[in-house]
Design a protein around this motif. Structure first.
Motif, PDB file in Angstrom:
ATOM      1  N   GLU A  28       0.819  -1.214   0.000  1.00 42.92           N
ATOM      2  CA  GLU A  28       0.000   0.000   0.000  1.00 42.92           C
ATOM      3  C   GLU A  28       0.857   1.270   0.000  1.00 42.92           C
ATOM      4  O   GLU A  28       0.403   2.325  -0.428  1.00 42.92           O
ATOM      5  CB  GLU A  28      -0.919   0.001   1.225  1.00 42.92           C
ATOM      6  N   GLN A  29       2.097   1.153   0.516  1.00 40.04           N
ATOM      7  CA  GLN A  29       2.977   2.329   0.533  1.00 40.04           C
ATOM      8  C   GLN A  29       3.756   2.474  -0.787  1.00 40.04           C
ATOM      9  O   GLN A  29       4.575   3.371  -0.937  1.00 40.04           O
ATOM     10  CB  GLN A  29       3.993   2.213   1.687  1.00 40.04           C
ATOM     11  N   GLY A  30       3.496   1.566  -1.770  1.00 39.25           N
ATOM     12  CA  GLY A  30       4.176   1.660  -3.048  1.00 39.25           C
ATOM     13  C   GLY A  30       5.539   1.010  -3.056  1.00 39.25           C
ATOM     14  O   GLY A  30       6.312   1.224  -3.989  1.00 39.25           O
ATOM     15  N   LYS A  31       5.821   0.209  -2.044  1.00 36.25           N
ATOM     16  CA  LYS A  31       7.107  -0.479  -1.980  1.00 36.25           C
ATOM     17  C   LYS A  31       6.973  -1.837  -2.637  1.00 36.25           C
ATOM     18  O   LYS A  31       5.972  -2.524  -2.512  1.00 36.25           O
ATOM     19  CB  LYS A  31       7.534  -0.637  -0.529  1.00 36.25           C
ATOM     20  N   VAL A  32       8.036  -2.210  -3.393  1.00 35.14           N
ATOM     21  CA  VAL A  32       7.995  -3.493  -4.094  1.00 35.14           C
ATOM     22  C   VAL A  32       8.076  -4.627  -3.092  1.00 35.14           C
ATOM     23  O   VAL A  32       8.993  -4.702  -2.269  1.00 35.14           O
ATOM     24  CB  VAL A  32       9.164  -3.618  -5.091  1.00 35.14           C
ATOM     25  N   LEU A  33       7.068  -5.515  -3.151  1.00 38.40           N
ATOM     26  CA  LEU A  33       7.083  -6.711  -2.312  1.00 38.40           C
ATOM     27  C   LEU A  33       7.884  -7.809  -2.992  1.00 38.40           C
ATOM     28  O   LEU A  33       8.770  -8.412  -2.385  1.00 38.40           O
ATOM     29  CB  LEU A  33       5.661  -7.187  -2.054  1.00 38.40           C
ATOM     30  N   PHE A  34       7.578  -8.064  -4.222  1.00 39.68           N
ATOM     31  CA  PHE A  34       8.304  -9.081  -4.985  1.00 39.68           C
ATOM     32  C   PHE A  34       7.979  -8.879  -6.468  1.00 39.68           C
ATOM     33  O   PHE A  34       7.131  -8.078  -6.828  1.00 39.68           O
ATOM     34  CB  PHE A  34       7.921 -10.508  -4.533  1.00 39.68           C
ATOM     35  N   TYR A  35       8.721  -9.616  -7.287  1.00 40.26           N
ATOM     36  CA  TYR A  35       8.476  -9.646  -8.720  1.00 40.26           C
ATOM     37  C   TYR A  35       7.841 -10.979  -9.075  1.00 40.26           C
ATOM     38  O   TYR A  35       8.153 -12.006  -8.471  1.00 40.26           O
ATOM     39  CB  TYR A  35       9.773  -9.505  -9.527  1.00 40.26           C
ATOM     40  N   GLU A  36       6.954 -10.945 -10.045  1.00 35.97           N
ATOM     41  CA  GLU A  36       6.462 -12.206 -10.589  1.00 35.97           C
ATOM     42  C   GLU A  36       6.508 -12.104 -12.120  1.00 35.97           C
ATOM     43  O   GLU A  36       6.324 -11.042 -12.685  1.00 35.97           O
ATOM     44  CB  GLU A  36       5.042 -12.502 -10.133  1.00 35.97           C
ATOM     45  N   GLY A  37       6.783 -13.247 -12.700  1.00 29.55           N
ATOM     46  CA  GLY A  37       6.910 -13.230 -14.141  1.00 29.55           C
ATOM     47  C   GLY A  37       6.990 -14.623 -14.729  1.00 29.55           C
ATOM     48  O   GLY A  37       6.854 -15.627 -14.040  1.00 29.55           O
ATOM     49  N   SER A  38       7.190 -14.636 -16.036  1.00 29.30           N
ATOM     50  CA  SER A  38       7.294 -15.896 -16.768  1.00 29.30           C
ATOM     51  C   SER A  38       8.294 -15.711 -17.893  1.00 29.30           C
ATOM     52  O   SER A  38       8.557 -14.585 -18.328  1.00 29.30           O
ATOM     53  CB  SER A  38       5.944 -16.307 -17.337  1.00 29.30           C
ATOM     54  N   LEU A  39       8.865 -16.836 -18.310  1.00 34.68           N
ATOM     55  CA  LEU A  39       9.776 -16.770 -19.449  1.00 34.68           C
ATOM     56  C   LEU A  39       9.649 -18.033 -20.289  1.00 34.68           C
ATOM     57  O   LEU A  39       9.227 -19.084 -19.810  1.00 34.68           O
ATOM     58  CB  LEU A  39      11.226 -16.539 -18.995  1.00 34.68           C
ATOM     59  N   VAL A  40      10.004 -17.846 -21.565  1.00 32.59           N
ATOM     60  CA  VAL A  40       9.928 -18.935 -22.538  1.00 32.59           C
ATOM     61  C   VAL A  40      11.269 -18.999 -23.256  1.00 32.59           C
ATOM     62  O   VAL A  40      11.853 -17.966 -23.606  1.00 32.59           O
ATOM     63  CB  VAL A  40       8.794 -18.687 -23.560  1.00 32.59           C
ATOM     64  N   ASP A  41      11.750 -20.204 -23.499  1.00 29.62           N
ATOM     65  CA  ASP A  41      13.004 -20.396 -24.234  1.00 29.62           C
ATOM     66  C   ASP A  41      12.743 -20.115 -25.716  1.00 29.62           C
ATOM     67  O   ASP A  41      11.981 -20.814 -26.379  1.00 29.62           O
ATOM     68  CB  ASP A  41      13.495 -21.838 -24.042  1.00 29.62           C
ATOM     69  N   ILE A  42      13.354 -19.054 -26.224  1.00 34.68           N
ATOM     70  CA  ILE A  42      13.178 -18.693 -27.649  1.00 34.68           C
ATOM     71  C   ILE A  42      14.486 -18.817 -28.405  1.00 34.68           C
ATOM     72  O   ILE A  42      14.670 -18.177 -29.443  1.00 34.68           O
ATOM     73  CB  ILE A  42      12.626 -17.252 -27.769  1.00 34.68           C
ATOM     74  N   THR A  43      15.401 -19.635 -27.913  1.00 33.40           N
ATOM     75  CA  THR A  43      16.699 -19.783 -28.575  1.00 33.40           C
ATOM     76  C   THR A  43      16.531 -20.187 -30.035  1.00 33.40           C
ATOM     77  O   THR A  43      17.162 -19.625 -30.941  1.00 33.40           O
ATOM     78  CB  THR A  43      17.555 -20.822 -27.839  1.00 33.40           C
ATOM     79  N   ALA A  44      15.669 -21.199 -30.274  1.00 31.56           N
ATOM     80  CA  ALA A  44      15.463 -21.661 -31.648  1.00 31.56           C
ATOM     81  C   ALA A  44      14.911 -20.543 -32.517  1.00 31.56           C
ATOM     82  O   ALA A  44      15.303 -20.389 -33.687  1.00 31.56           O
ATOM     83  CB  ALA A  44      14.520 -22.860 -31.662  1.00 31.56           C
ATOM     84  N   GLN A  45      14.005 -19.736 -31.960  1.00 30.56           N
ATOM     85  CA  GLN A  45      13.432 -18.642 -32.726  1.00 30.56           C
ATOM     86  C   GLN A  45      14.486 -17.594 -33.083  1.00 30.56           C
ATOM     87  O   GLN A  45      14.562 -17.124 -34.219  1.00 30.56           O
ATOM     88  CB  GLN A  45      12.308 -17.987 -31.923  1.00 30.56           C
ATOM     89  N   VAL A  46      15.360 -17.249 -32.095  1.00 31.54           N
ATOM     90  CA  VAL A  46      16.401 -16.255 -32.346  1.00 31.54           C
ATOM     91  C   VAL A  46      17.385 -16.771 -33.388  1.00 31.54           C
ATOM     92  O   VAL A  46      17.808 -16.040 -34.285  1.00 31.54           O
ATOM     93  CB  VAL A  46      17.120 -15.905 -31.032  1.00 31.54           C
TER      94      VAL A  46
END
Length: 933
Positions: free
Chosen positions: A227-245
């Motif tokens: 509520e004070q605008g402080k970061v609690l944590f990050y959440e996210g996702s990632l995908v392996d795109i090596t073949a695409q690159v």
């Protein structure tokens, strides 16, 4: 809690469908933002009912995968946005169980554009079934602390990063999750953006796997704040795109490769869509005489010669109608400099920016086709000696081939790819290797190396293949390579000896042609210029009256006459004179050995004597004669063209002196030739400098003296010689081919002036002369119509004067134009009637309105009863045919009265007025009175 409710605040695009019938049960807000469809628009409906998948087969593909594997991961797809756009992306689907126990299909979409949803809050802790999906997801999902390691990762995250389990990943990367990034600056930049409240959407980064390997990932992440605008944590996702690159990098290299091939190709390469040039390489721009930026965006049809426009429009219509068929054809195109060239085009259909287009190659085959025609003419029914093969294209790194197209490998009998990796010495004939190695040494030492050369290669079966190679350096990925083209010229080598003969000899007479004669003359001039060189002379022979043979007996008889003359010349002179057919009915003679004026004139007399006996032309005996011009070599001659120019001048002087004679060129003729050349140059510049003027001679009704019309007559205001009459420059305009352009300009000026004057005299008409070449020009009728419309003129106010020669130069085309002009109401007048050679039937069947008697009959009508009788006959002839009659050159009152008494209606001449400048003619018109009462 329903499955879709668990993703209400997620940035992932989620949809849930009932497994039994495929109906949407729900979508999350991210779905609505990304696709433009509201929840109430999709809930309870099938994807096919709202047109979600542009490809109807895609729905079947999804269910086929679900039935076989119970899931589909990173399935490429296209989705139709609510606004009609097609969005590319990937789809993950799998079966799941909803809160009420119903089997559903859980869909997770990764779209190319997913707008962020402001104000989203962190998701609440997932329930049990959500956790199961979290653990089974194919994309890596994580939560991490701002200053430390991971809080939680799913198995897919561990697998992507090369760990055996999430626990192993959490243990080994417990303190600093950002250490996984290969580029620390990327991690710092990402954290700065997240702490500022931004979202990371499909950002690319390189991360290090547990085994040290480096992979490319696409990452989505956001910060969760208190509520004070402080970061609690990050959440996210990632995908392996090596073949695409890697695929993208391979595509980039492939594009570079083909760009090199296109830009270094000697053929023009193009992309045309909806009639516009969307792409053109430098070769194409050079072929057409443009720069690439000028050509790009140009209307392709404007380049097509009018003769081929209809066929080209049909090809364009077929392509734009969706035809995928390859198009191979030849078309005549007009270069920027106006020259028409013949081009061979090979075009295929492609889809470009969502629309059909044509791409292919274009090659200038003008000279090539000319050579083919020469060979075909010379050998009649023999097949074409030179067959075209596809051009081979290659790229080399050092002395080894890194790329060779199919045409090159087939040229050597090799299979696709067999040439790559091999050195040039392996395919080159042994005798050709030293020269190629020398080129390598020169190139390495920085010495000039020819970019085009011929060499010999070895076919798989051991046969030698002679090729023409064009090669040059090019930089690919920072490394210098050699690239070029290979053209098989084996068959051309075999035909060269025969082609060389046909290229230097006249096919009709077998005599040397202009090119060989010029070469021999150049050799004689060079020998004469050396110390102690011998004198030389050239004789230029032109047949007198040869056109009459062609016109009266036919071109076959004319060709036969030329062959007989060639044989007589050979029989009499061949031992010590080079005889050539220079062109048409012209022959040139170059005596061998020293030749002074005495010997040259003796040869000329011998030539003239050969024509004393008749010839057989088409079974009929005919007599012919020749006019001969002689030029004696001088030190100031620099080229054969200069010698032949003066010989031609002397020949025309002989022809004007009575024909069947000879004249030796002298300095006076040279000065006259220079003067004529200067006048021709000035004539060409006169158009740019606007030096031409139109004067107007009144046409008078003889009975009343009333001014009824005018004849437009051109004058040239020369910058040094003043105002020139037509007789001083029109013959030169006719010879140089400028007469058509000049007549067209006069026609335009006269129509514009008539439009202004008819406000003062509504009944005024204008007579304009039309040259015989302009009469048969294809655009004449359209040009007249445009002028009448532009200047608001009634058609019958314009009268075109045509001499009788128009019928001899192309009666069929001329009569078609006359009929067309008559149909629109333009007046038609036969000029100089009585001095030409056309039959009277020509006038009975042609749509003329009037005749003009030449002034030769008017000049002595008062004293010459024969001319007076001819005038009466012409007047009666005109009256019987219903043609108006105008007499030219009236200079005395007696002539006027006699013509009026005979019944001639109209007249013009110095008695009434000379041709006047526009302002003086307008003053006469404004006066409104008759000129002669």
């Amino acid at each position: 809690m329903r499955l879709v409710d668990a993703f209400q605040s997620s940035t992932s695009v989620v949809a849930v469908m009932r497994a039994s019938d495929g109906v949407f049960l729900g979508v999350n807000p991210a779905f609505e933002r990304s696709t433009g469809y509201r929840r109430d628009q999709v809930t309870g409906r099938l994807p096919v009912e709202i047109g979600l998948w542009p490809d109807p087969a895609f729905r079947s593909q999804i269910w086929s995968l679900l039935r076989g594997d119970h899931r589909a991961v990173a399935l490429p797809m296209h989705l139709r946005h609510a606004d009609g756009r097609i969005l590319p992306g990937h789809l993950n689907v799998e079966f799941a169980t909803d809160a009420d126990g119903e089997t559903v299909v859980f869909c997770l979409l990764h779209l190319a554009t997913e707008p962020a949803a402001p104000g989203e809050t962190a998701p609440s802790a997932p329930p049990g079934f959500y956790r199961a999906l979290y653990l089974a997801a194919s994309e890596g999902i994580y939560r991490s602390l701002p200053g430390g390691g991971f809080l939680d990762v799913n198995p897919a995250m561990a697998r992507i990063l090369g760990y055996d389990s999430p626990a192993q990943l959490l243990q080994e990367v417990a303190r600093e999750a950002s250490s996984l990034y290969v580029d620390p600056e990327s991690a710092t930049h990402f954290h700065t953006r997240l702490q500022a409240g931004e979202r990371l959407e499909r950002v690319r980064a390189r991360v290090r796997r547990r085994d040290g390997g480096i992979i490319w990932v696409s990452e989505n992440a956001r910060g969760i704040f208190d509520e004070q605008g402080k970061v609690l944590f990050y959440e996210g996702s990632l995908v392996d795109i090596t073949a695409q690159v890697e695929a993208e990098e391979a595509l980039r290299q492939s594009r570079t490769l083909y760009q090199v091939l296109v830009e270094n190709s000697r053929d023009g390469v193009f992309l045309i869509q909806r009639g516009k040039v969307a792409f053109a390489n430098q070769a194409l721009a050079s072929i057409l005489g443009y720069e690439v930026p000028e050509l790009t965006g140009m209307d392709y049809m404007s380049l097509v010669d009018p003769a081929d426009l209809e066929a080209q429009m049909a090809r364009r219509a077929a392509r734009e109608a969706g035809s995928p068929a390859p198009q191979v054809y030849e078309v005549r195109l007009r270069r920027r400099d106006g020259r028409v060239i013949l081009c061979e085009v090979r075009a295929d259909a492609v889809q470009y920016e969502g629309d059909i287009a044509s791409t292919g190659t274009l090659r200038d085959v003008t000279e090539e086709r000319a050579r083919q025609r020469a060979i075909e003419d010379a050998e009649r029914r023999y097949r074409t000696l030179v067959e075209h093969s596809q051009v081979g294209v290659f790229i080399m790194d050092g002395d080894r081939y890194t790329y060779a197209n199919t045409a090159f490998t087939q040229m050597l009998g090799l299979g696709e790819g067999e040439l790559v990796g091999r050195g040039y010495r392996e395919i080159m004939a042994p005798e050709a290797v030293p020269a190629s190695e020398q080129r390598d040494r020169d190139r390495a030492a920085g010495r000039p190396v020819p970019s085009d050369f011929e060499t010999c290669l070895l076919h798989r079966d051991g046969q030698r293949v002679f090729v023409r190679v064009s090669i040059g350096p090019v930089e690919l990925d920072g490394v210098e390579h050699l690239t070029g083209t290979v053209l098989d010229v084996t068959r051309q080598r075999e035909a060269e000896s025969r082609l060389r003969f046909h290229a230097t000899h006249d096919p009709l007479t077998g005599l040397p042609n202009r090119m060989l004669f010029n070469q021999k003359l150049a050799g004689a001039m060079l020998a004469a210029g050396r110390a102690g060189g011998q004198p030389y002379a050239v004789l230029f022979l032109d047949l007198d009256g040869f056109k009459w043979v062609n016109d009266s007996l036919g071109h076959g008889a004319g060709d036969g006459l030329l062959v007989q003359i060639a044989r007589r010349l050979e029989d009499s002179l061949l031992q010590d004179v080079l005889i050539a057919r220079y062109g048409g009915d012209e022959f040139t003679l170059l005596p061998e050995g020293p030749c002074d004026e005495a010997r040259a004139t003796a040869i000329a007399r011998q030539v003239i004597a050969l024509f004393e006996q008749p010839f057989d032309a088409g079974g009929q005996q005919v007599f012919s004669s020749a006019s001969v011009g002689i030029v004696l070599g001088r030190p100031d001659y620099e080229s054969p063209e200069q010698v032949l120019r003066d010989a031609d001048t002397a020949m025309y002087r002989a022809k004007s002196a009575g024909k069947s004679g000879f004249v030796v060129f002298d300095e006076g003729m040279h000065q006259q030739a220079l003067s004529r050349l200067q006048l021709e140059t000035d004539l060409r510049l006169a158009f740019e400098r606007a030096e031409f003027r139109v004067h107007y001679q009144p046409i008078i009704e003889l009975a009343s003296g009333r001014l009824v019309g005018a004849e437009a007559l051109v004058r040239w205001l020369h910058p040094r010689r003043g105002l020139l009459a037509p007789a001083e420059f029109l013959p030169l305009a006719e010879e140089s081919g400028l007469i058509t352009q000049l007549d067209a300009w006069v026609l335009g000026e006269a129509c514009a002036q008539l439009g202004r004057w008819r406000r003062l005299a509504p009944g005024l008409s204008m007579n304009v002369n039309v040259d015989e070449r302009q009469m048969v020009a294809p655009g004449l009728v359209d040009e007249v119509l445009a002028l009448l419309h532009r200047h608001q003129l009634p058609a019958d106010s314009l009268r075109l004067e045509v001499t009788e020669t128009a019928f001899r130069s192309g009666r069929g085309e001329a009569e078609r134009h006359l009929l067309s002009l008559k149909a629109i109401g333009v007046g038609l007048v036969v000029d100089d009637f009585g001095t030409g050679y056309s039959s009277l039937e020509s006038f009975a069947s042609s749509p003329f309105d009037a005749l003009k008697m030449d002034q030769v009959f008017i000049r002595d009508i008062e004293t010459n009863p024969r001319h007076r009788a001819i005038v009466r006959t012409i007047n009666g002839f005109a009256g019987e045919l219903g043609l108006a009659l105008t007499a030219e050159g009236i200079e005395t009152e007696g002539q006027r009265e006699m013509l009026r008494a005979i019944g001639c209606q109209f007249g013009q001449g110095f008695l009434f007025s000379r041709a006047l400048p526009p302002e003086q003619f307008e003053q006469m018109l404004s006066a409104g009175a008759g000129i002669v009462g």
